[in-house]
Design a protein around this motif. Structure first.
Motif, PDB file in Angstrom:
ATOM      1  N   LYS A   1       1.304  -1.220  -0.206  1.00 32.26           N
ATOM      2  CA  LYS A   1       0.043   0.110  -0.090  1.00 32.26           C
ATOM      3  C   LYS A   1       1.046   1.451   0.065  1.00 32.26           C
TER       4      LYS A   1
ATOM      5  N   ASP B   1       1.391   4.272   0.911  1.00 28.39           N
ATOM      6  CA  ASP B   1       0.251   5.195   1.665  1.00 28.39           C
ATOM      7  C   ASP B   1       1.987   6.588   2.376  1.00 28.39           C
TER       8      ASP B   1
ATOM      9  N   VAL C   1      -4.163   8.695  -1.999  1.00 33.00           N
ATOM     10  CA  VAL C   1      -4.208   7.737  -0.642  1.00 33.00           C
ATOM     11  C   VAL C   1      -5.458   8.932   0.400  1.00 33.00           C
TER      12      VAL C   1
ATOM     13  N   THR D   1     -11.816   3.184   6.365  1.00 34.11           N
ATOM     14  CA  THR D   1     -11.776   2.932   4.808  1.00 34.11           C
ATOM     15  C   THR D   1     -12.619   2.296   4.807  1.00 34.11           C
TER      16      THR D   1
ATOM     17  N   GLY E   1     -15.006  11.004   0.687  1.00 28.67           N
ATOM     18  CA  GLY E   1     -13.344  10.953   1.155  1.00 28.67           C
ATOM     19  C   GLY E   1     -12.919  12.270   1.366  1.00 28.67           C
TER      20      GLY E   1
ATOM     21  N   HIS F   1      -5.185   9.406 -10.751  1.00 24.64           N
ATOM     22  CA  HIS F   1      -5.750   8.841  -9.401  1.00 24.64           C
ATOM     23  C   HIS F   1      -6.095   7.880  -9.244  1.00 24.64           C
TER      24      HIS F   1
ATOM     25  N   TRP G   1      -8.892   4.723  -7.483  1.00 26.69           N
ATOM     26  CA  TRP G   1      -8.917   3.616  -6.650  1.00 26.69           C
ATOM     27  C   TRP G   1     -10.489   2.605  -6.509  1.00 26.69           C
TER      28      TRP G   1
ATOM     29  N   SER H   1     -10.940   0.730  -0.905  1.00 33.49           N
ATOM     30  CA  SER H   1      -9.202   0.202  -1.172  1.00 33.49           C
ATOM     31  C   SER H   1      -8.195   1.343  -1.726  1.00 33.49           C
ATOM     32  N   THR H   2      -7.404   2.372  -0.790  1.00 33.91           N
ATOM     33  CA  THR H   2      -6.759   3.414  -1.593  1.00 33.91           C
ATOM     34  C   THR H   2      -4.798   2.901  -1.394  1.00 33.91           C
TER      35      THR H   2
END
Length: 487
Positions: free
Chosen positions: A230, A232, A263, A280, A335, A344, A346, A457-458
């Protein structure tokens, strides 16, 4: 005050010296212990070598003894044959000598076949050459090479630091592939150790405020792929060390690779009271609104603070400013990070028992009763599993039915600058629908749900398959949907 500072400085220096003396004594003790351990390990290695040599000596001596026994047996068999042949020949010789003294013609007739008997005697068919040689030189050994090898035995050298090949490193699809090489060939290297840690700094690793190194051990190749990450943080530090049987070498110079991705978390301050939000994850809670309203009412009576609907508990929320919670039938949560540029991606997974949900984007300040896809400032995919499953794309209160199966996981791709919002089957990366427009305000991810739950899911990069599809679609010009809002 000056004397006090001097005294304080001396006290601190004395403490440092005491600590250093303790450390030196501890180090001396460790040197003694480690030296004893090294000697013990050396004894074990040499004992093992002696054992191998003793075993080899026994095996080779046994081979010589077997060859000796084989040759002696062959010679003894030949000796026995010769003895029997000699005995038979002597009997014939004695008979022949006696025949020379015979005068009587009748008796001479009885030994007229003596010539034939002598001719077929075993003595005349016997080979008088040894079957085997007495030489044993074929079982001699020459340990000159081995002696030189043993004389060259030294302590294992510390491996040199590997060199990371930055040009060969790859960051894609939330995986990091790192490649390295040794400055010179070293056949004694047994494996490599890879360490990595996430960071938001693009320079060298910092001593303070950094996460601990994560370790991947016993890597046999000079390349490794970290998967399932991930992203992040903005960057990742990586370093490698080589290890032989006894010792690990120095770490390579660390490299910093960019691992930037989108994220965000769900903004609980924006969510409808009937939604339960945790980072999330969001789920429908039919009793949540009533319970929370009672709590909020008590808080308002007991304090002069601002309305809880305007509360901003997180740093992101305070930077963004407060907004009213969604209300009425807009069971929505947004978000907490806005999209103002770039590309981007996600993903969203819905629970199997989820009755109705929408996934998309909206401009930053929607009305509290607004629903995703029913305004000209929001775009979404809507799934309804109430009586029969319907799958549609919505914008500006218009819906376009999508005659395709609903995937288990949705992938959302937003190209803010390119004015494109696409939805994918996150598993197969098949394109489901694309909105094309010119975004004039920052966008926020939006989620609306009724009966069930959604997991977001980011920290995901735009998948390579999606990038390829985008290039292909843009190269063909793409088709404009009737739901597209072209400003």
């Amino acid at each position: 005050e000056t004397l006090q500072r001097i005294v304080s400085t001396l006290v601190n220096k004395n403490d440092e010296i005491h600590n250093f003396i303790d450390m030196l004594n501890h180090t001396i003790s460790n040197v003694q212990v480690n030296s004893s351990n090294a000697i013990s390990e050396l004894d074990e290695e040499f004992d093992g070598l002696y054992s191998v040599l003793h075993e080899m000596k026994g095996t080779m001596a046994n081979t010589i003894q077997q060859e000796e026994a084989r040759k002696i047996q062959a010679l003894e068999d030949q000796l026995s044959q010769c003895s029997r042949a000699l005995e038979s020949s002597e009997e014939l010789l004695e008979l022949a000598v006696q025949s020379l003294d015979i005068k009587n013609p009748v008796e001479l007739l009885e030994v007229e076949n003596m010539e034939w008997v002598v001719t077929v005697a075993s003595a005349f068919r016997l080979s008088l050459k040894p079957k085997v040689s007495d030489s044993m030189t074929h079982l001699m050994v020459d340990f000159a090479l081995e002696k030189r090898m043993l004389q060259a035995v030294k302590f294992l050298p510390v491996p040199k630091a590997p060199e990371i090949d930055v040009a060969a490193c790859l960051v894609a699809d939330n995986c990091v592939t790192i490649s390295w090489r040794m400055p010179e060939e070293d056949s004694r290297i047994d494996h490599f150790v890879l360490e990595y840690r996430k960071t938001n700094f693009d320079g060298l690793p910092r001593l303070k405020g950094e996460q601990h190194w994560e370790l991947i051990d016993y890597i046999k190749a000079t390349q490794y792929t970290l998967s399932g990450l991930k992203f992040d943080t903005k960057y990742m530090n990586l370093r490698v060390q080589a290890c032989n049987k006894a010792v690990a070498g120095e770490y390579s110079d660390p490299v910093t690779l960019e691992t930037k991705a989108f994220v965000f978390s769900l903004d609980s301050t924006s969510s409808h009271l009937n939604l339960k939000v945790e980072d999330t994850y969001v789920e429908w809670d039919p009793t949540g609104g009533k319970g929370q309203e009672k709590i909020k009412g008590k808080e308002n009576k007991n304090s002069n603070a601002a309305s809880p609907k305007r509360s901003t508990n997180s740093p992101r929320a305070s930077m963004r400013g407060s907004r009213d919670r969604f209300a009425g039938e807009s069971y929505t949560v947004l978000g907490d990070t806005a999209i103002e540029s770039g590309q981007h991606y996600w993903e969203v997974r819905a629970q199997k028992d989820c009755k109705s949900y929408s996934v998309g984007v909206t401009y930053r300040n929607p009305g509290k009763f607004d629903q995703l896809g029913k305004t000209n400032s929001s775009w979404c995919i809507h799934i309804n599993n109430w009586l029969q499953t319907t799958f549609s794309a919505k914008h500006n209160n218009k819906a376009k039915s999508l005659d395709i199966p609903v995937p288990d996981r949705l992938g959302i791709y937003c190209d803010f600058d390119g004015g494109q919002l696409s939805f994918y089957n996150a598993n197969s990366k098949a394109l489901l629908h694309t909105f094309r427009t010119k975004f004039t305000q920052p966008l926020l991810p939006g989620f609306m749900i009724w009966c069930g739950g959604l997991t977001v899911s980011t920290g995901l990069q735009v998948p390579s398959a999606v990038k390829t599809l985008q290039k292909s679609e843009n190269g063909l010009g793409g088709s404009t949907s009737s739901l597209n809002n072209v400003a």
